[in-house]
Design a protein around this motif. Structure first.
Motif, short mmCIF file in Angstrom:
data_model
loop_
_atom_site.label_atom_id
_atom_site.label_comp_id
_atom_site.label_asym_id
_atom_site.label_seq_id
_atom_site.Cartn_x
_atom_site.Cartn_y
_atom_site.Cartn_z
N GLU A 212 -16.09 35.23 -1.16
CA GLU A 212 -16.08 34.29 -2.29
C GLU A 212 -15.07 33.15 -2.10
O GLU A 212 -14.88 32.34 -2.99
CB GLU A 212 -15.77 35.05 -3.59
N LYS A 213 -14.42 33.14 -0.95
CA LYS A 213 -13.44 32.11 -0.62
C LYS A 213 -12.32 32.00 -1.67
O LYS A 213 -11.94 30.91 -2.11
CB LYS A 213 -14.10 30.74 -0.45
N ALA A 214 -11.81 33.15 -2.07
CA ALA A 214 -10.68 33.18 -3.01
C ALA A 214 -9.37 33.18 -2.23
O ALA A 214 -9.35 33.48 -1.04
CB ALA A 214 -10.78 34.43 -3.88
N ASN A 215 -8.28 32.84 -2.90
CA ASN A 215 -6.96 32.84 -2.28
C ASN A 215 -6.54 34.29 -1.96
O ASN A 215 -6.31 35.10 -2.83
CB ASN A 215 -5.95 32.19 -3.24
N LEU B 147 0.42 37.80 -12.38
CA LEU B 147 0.63 38.47 -13.66
C LEU B 147 -0.56 38.25 -14.59
O LEU B 147 -1.02 39.17 -15.25
CB LEU B 147 1.91 37.90 -14.30
N GLU B 148 -1.04 37.01 -14.63
CA GLU B 148 -2.16 36.71 -15.52
C GLU B 148 -3.39 37.55 -15.14
O GLU B 148 -4.10 38.06 -16.01
CB GLU B 148 -2.50 35.22 -15.46
N ILE B 149 -3.59 37.71 -13.85
CA ILE B 149 -4.74 38.52 -13.40
C ILE B 149 -4.58 39.95 -13.85
O ILE B 149 -5.46 40.53 -14.49
CB ILE B 149 -4.88 38.47 -11.86
N ILE B 150 -3.42 40.55 -13.57
CA ILE B 150 -3.32 41.99 -13.85
C ILE B 150 -3.26 42.27 -15.35
O ILE B 150 -3.64 43.34 -15.79
CB ILE B 150 -2.19 42.69 -13.06
N GLU B 151 -2.86 41.28 -16.13
CA GLU B 151 -2.86 41.49 -17.58
C GLU B 151 -4.27 41.40 -18.16
O GLU B 151 -4.53 41.90 -19.24
CB GLU B 151 -1.96 40.47 -18.27
N ASN B 152 -5.17 40.76 -17.45
CA ASN B 152 -6.50 40.50 -18.02
C ASN B 152 -7.65 41.32 -17.47
O ASN B 152 -8.77 41.20 -17.95
CB ASN B 152 -6.85 39.02 -17.85
N ILE B 153 -7.40 42.14 -16.45
CA ILE B 153 -8.58 42.72 -15.81
C ILE B 153 -9.02 44.09 -16.31
O ILE B 153 -10.00 44.61 -15.81
CB ILE B 153 -8.44 42.83 -14.28
N HIS C 275 -11.39 33.20 -15.66
CA HIS C 275 -11.69 31.85 -15.19
C HIS C 275 -11.38 31.56 -13.74
O HIS C 275 -11.94 30.65 -13.17
CB HIS C 275 -11.02 30.83 -16.11
N THR C 276 -10.48 32.34 -13.12
CA THR C 276 -10.21 32.03 -11.71
C THR C 276 -11.00 33.00 -10.82
O THR C 276 -11.23 34.16 -11.19
CB THR C 276 -8.71 32.17 -11.37
N ASN D 57 -18.55 39.81 -11.84
CA ASN D 57 -18.37 38.36 -11.93
C ASN D 57 -18.96 37.62 -10.74
O ASN D 57 -19.45 36.51 -10.87
CB ASN D 57 -16.86 38.03 -11.92
N THR D 58 -18.89 38.25 -9.56
CA THR D 58 -19.24 37.50 -8.34
C THR D 58 -20.54 38.05 -7.72
O THR D 58 -20.89 39.21 -7.90
CB THR D 58 -18.12 37.62 -7.29
N LYS D 59 -21.17 37.15 -6.95
CA LYS D 59 -22.42 37.53 -6.29
C LYS D 59 -22.16 38.63 -5.26
O LYS D 59 -22.93 39.59 -5.17
CB LYS D 59 -22.99 36.28 -5.60
#
Ligand code: ADP
Ligand code: NI
Length: 214
Positions: A44-47, A94-100, A111-112, A185-187
């Motif tokens: 998915e070419k993510a960081n 932090l934002e990722i782990i708080e939201n998943i 969103h990311t 979320n992703t293909k």
């Protein structure tokens, strides 16, 4: 910027914390999520750096594991700062782990691409052969039966009803596991989920045949 030493040190830290964790969030769950997330991140070419760290840290602030979530968040931030992660990267992680978590992610689209990939990897570990094993292990740890034929299998039952004990490991398939495929979320994750979903359907077909003595 990608930094292998930070990844390696974080891996060691999480491993030592969760090696003996008993609620289905043990180190090997983290290791699988990390590997799967890495795989999805490439497709998915993510960081990669953000994805790897978020995957490794994703369960350290879960209230099923820690008693004080705010303290746990502070500890994760302190760790990242000490390891030399920039404050902008730390904030993203932090934002990722708080939201998943399943509940959080249920209401809110992430969103990311980095958050999406880590959530997908975590959800993929709840389905397929491993997901089935985790489901029965969890049920066993709570004293819940493998199946209860007195309770109808209805997809409309709420998570709360199941948690109140009107539940069995097999009911959890309908409560949650069969829903996860459509929540990817992703293909790249959807493709893996399709296969694992089919495996669980086949598994239950066999399970119910055996239940009836066939
Ligand atoms: P997450 O990994 O999203 O935080 P949970 O903590 O809810 O998920 O669950 C950990 C593992 O235990 C998952 O594989 C999940 O499917 C399984 N599990 C959770 N609740 C139940 C249940 N009521 N019955 C059987 N398995 C469950
Ligand atoms: Ni997890």
């Amino acid at each position: 910027m990608y930094n292998q030493t930070i990844i390696d040190e974080t891996k060691q830290m999480v491993r030592s914390k969760l090696l003996n964790e008993g609620s289905g969030h043990d180190w090997y769950h983290i290791e699988r999520v990390w590997k799967t997330a890495l795989n999805l991140a490439e497709k998915e070419k993510a960081n990669r750096f953000i994805v790897e760290l978020a995957a490794l840290l994703h369960d350290l602030i879960d209230d099923k594991i820690v008693s004080n979530k705010n303290e746990a968040v502070k500890e994760v931030l302190y760790w990242l700062e000490g390891a030399g992660v920039s404050s902008s990267d730390s904030e993203k992680i932090l934002e990722i782990i708080e939201n998943i978590s399943f509940k959080g992610g249920n209401n809110k689209r992430l969103h990311t691409i980095e958050a999406q990939v880590v959530q997908d990897a975590d959800r993929l570990d709840a389905i397929g052969a491993i997901g089935i094993a985790r489901c029965f292990a969890y049920a066993g740890s709570k004293g819940t039966p493998i199946f209860d034929p007195e309770v109808s299998v209805r997809e409309t039952m709420t998570e709360e009803e199941y948690r109140k004990g009107k539940s069995s490991a097999v009911h959890h398939f309908y409560e949650k596991l069969f829903k996860l495929k459509d929540l990817m979320n992703t293909k790249a994750a959807r493709e893996v989920a399709e296969e694992r979903h089919k495996f669980m359907e086949d598994y239950l077909t066999q399970f119910f045949n055996e239940w009836e003595g066939q």
